[in-house]
Design an enzyme around this catalytic site. Structure first.
Site, PDB file in Angstrom:
ATOM      1  N   LYS A  15       0.839  -1.195   0.000  1.00 16.38           N
ATOM      2  CA  LYS A  15       0.000   0.000   0.000  1.00 16.38           C
ATOM      3  C   LYS A  15       0.877   1.250   0.000  1.00 16.38           C
ATOM      4  CE  LYS A  15      -0.693   1.831   3.674  1.00 16.38           C
ATOM      5  NZ  LYS A  15      -0.006   2.958   4.428  1.00 16.38           N
ATOM      6  N   ASP A 133      -6.278   0.414   7.803  1.00 18.91           N
ATOM      7  CA  ASP A 133      -5.875   0.293   6.400  1.00 18.91           C
ATOM      8  C   ASP A 133      -6.427  -0.958   5.731  1.00 18.91           C
ATOM      9  OD1 ASP A 133      -4.470   2.663   6.391  1.00 18.91           O
ATOM     10  OD2 ASP A 133      -2.504   1.734   6.655  1.00 18.91           O
TER      11      ASP A 133
END
Length: 275
Positions: A15, A133
């Site tokens: 990410k 996340d």
């Protein structure tokens, strides 16, 4: 003796926070943020292995020191889906405590790997319960998020897809809590709307200053990346210490990666591209 062949495999995509604006510190200690998520084509690898005992085996270059106990997000994701019987192998290729969603991406990969007809809404609830996340990592596509980092809104990013990406980490873990605690509390304004790359370039990472105070080497990483020809955008991702550079030309990316390896052979780096 050869290990058993995996029957299913998922990539836990790294990410990237192209920009990360911290807008407020809440009374409960959490932070209101605005961010643009993007994802690399590469990451950790999670496999479901036949005929193995239940649990998690961790291999790979960053396996050392990583718990395979019930507190691991992969096993927590499996338990949330009622799949504590699964035999899983995690090939840990991404640095730990690195700002690129390693544990969150691993948990999201577990949800994708083990799902058995769960609804999108239920998966979203489970993902949010595992970490801020994880909802973004679940679909691993360019998205915007506000508040605590979810809900996540997918955005069109045709100009980003396939863009050469270089990740660099000085092999020093950077714990998230102290970095957020070091934010100075100043709201420096919203993240722009519209084209995600233009918004990212005009934006910032508000966690950069506190992360640099904790780990000054982050400044050295960013300086080295910014000095490379052909860089479109370079910035720290998340709470650090991984930094990234985006390029229009894969030849510039390759030259930059070679320059980083020559200057700092002990650092970790990954040449990849955006999904």
């Amino acid at each position: 003796m050869q290990p058993p062949a995996a029957i299913r495999r998922e990539t836990a995509y790294a990410k990237i926070n192209l920009a990360l604006h911290v807008r407020a510190r809440r009374a409960d200690g959490y932070h209101e943020i605005e961010t643009i998520f993007a994802f690399a084509d590469d990451g950790d690898a999670l496999s479901l292995v036949p005929n193995g005992g239940p649990g998690l085996t961790i291999t790979g270059p960053f396996a050392a020191g990583l718990s395979a106990g019930d507190d691991n997000l992969v096993l927590r994701a499996a338990a949330a889906l009622g799949r504590s019987d699964a035999s899983l192998v995690l090939d840990k290729r991404l640095p730990i405590a690195a700002g690129i969603g390693g544990g969150s991406a691993d948990a999201a990969a577990a949800l994708r790997l083990l799902l058995r007809g769960e609804t999108e809404a239920l998966l979203g609830e489970i993902a949010a319960g595992l970490g801020a996340d994880v909802p973004a990592c679940l679909h691993a596509q360019t998205a915007r998020a506000e508040g605590l980092g979810y809900p996540v809104e997918a955005i069109t990013a045709s100009g980003l897809t396939g863009m050469p990406l270089l990740l660099v980490n000085p092999r020093v873990p950077c714990p998230t809590g102290p970095v957020f605690a070091g934010w100075d509390g100043v709201d420096r304004g919203p993240l722009a709307q519209g084209d995600p790359l233009a918004a990212a370039i005009a934006g910032r990472n508000d966690l950069d200053p506190p992360a640099r105070r904790l780990l000054p080497v982050i400044g050295a990483v960013l300086a080295l990346l910014a000095a490379q020809p052909g860089v479109r955008l370079s910035r720290m991702s998340g709470s650090g210490a991984t930094c990234f550079a985006l390029f229009d030309d894969p030849r510039a990316q390759a030259a930059a990666a070679a320059a980083v390896r020559a200057a700092q052979p002990g650092w970790w780096s990954l040449e990849t591209r955006l999904r």
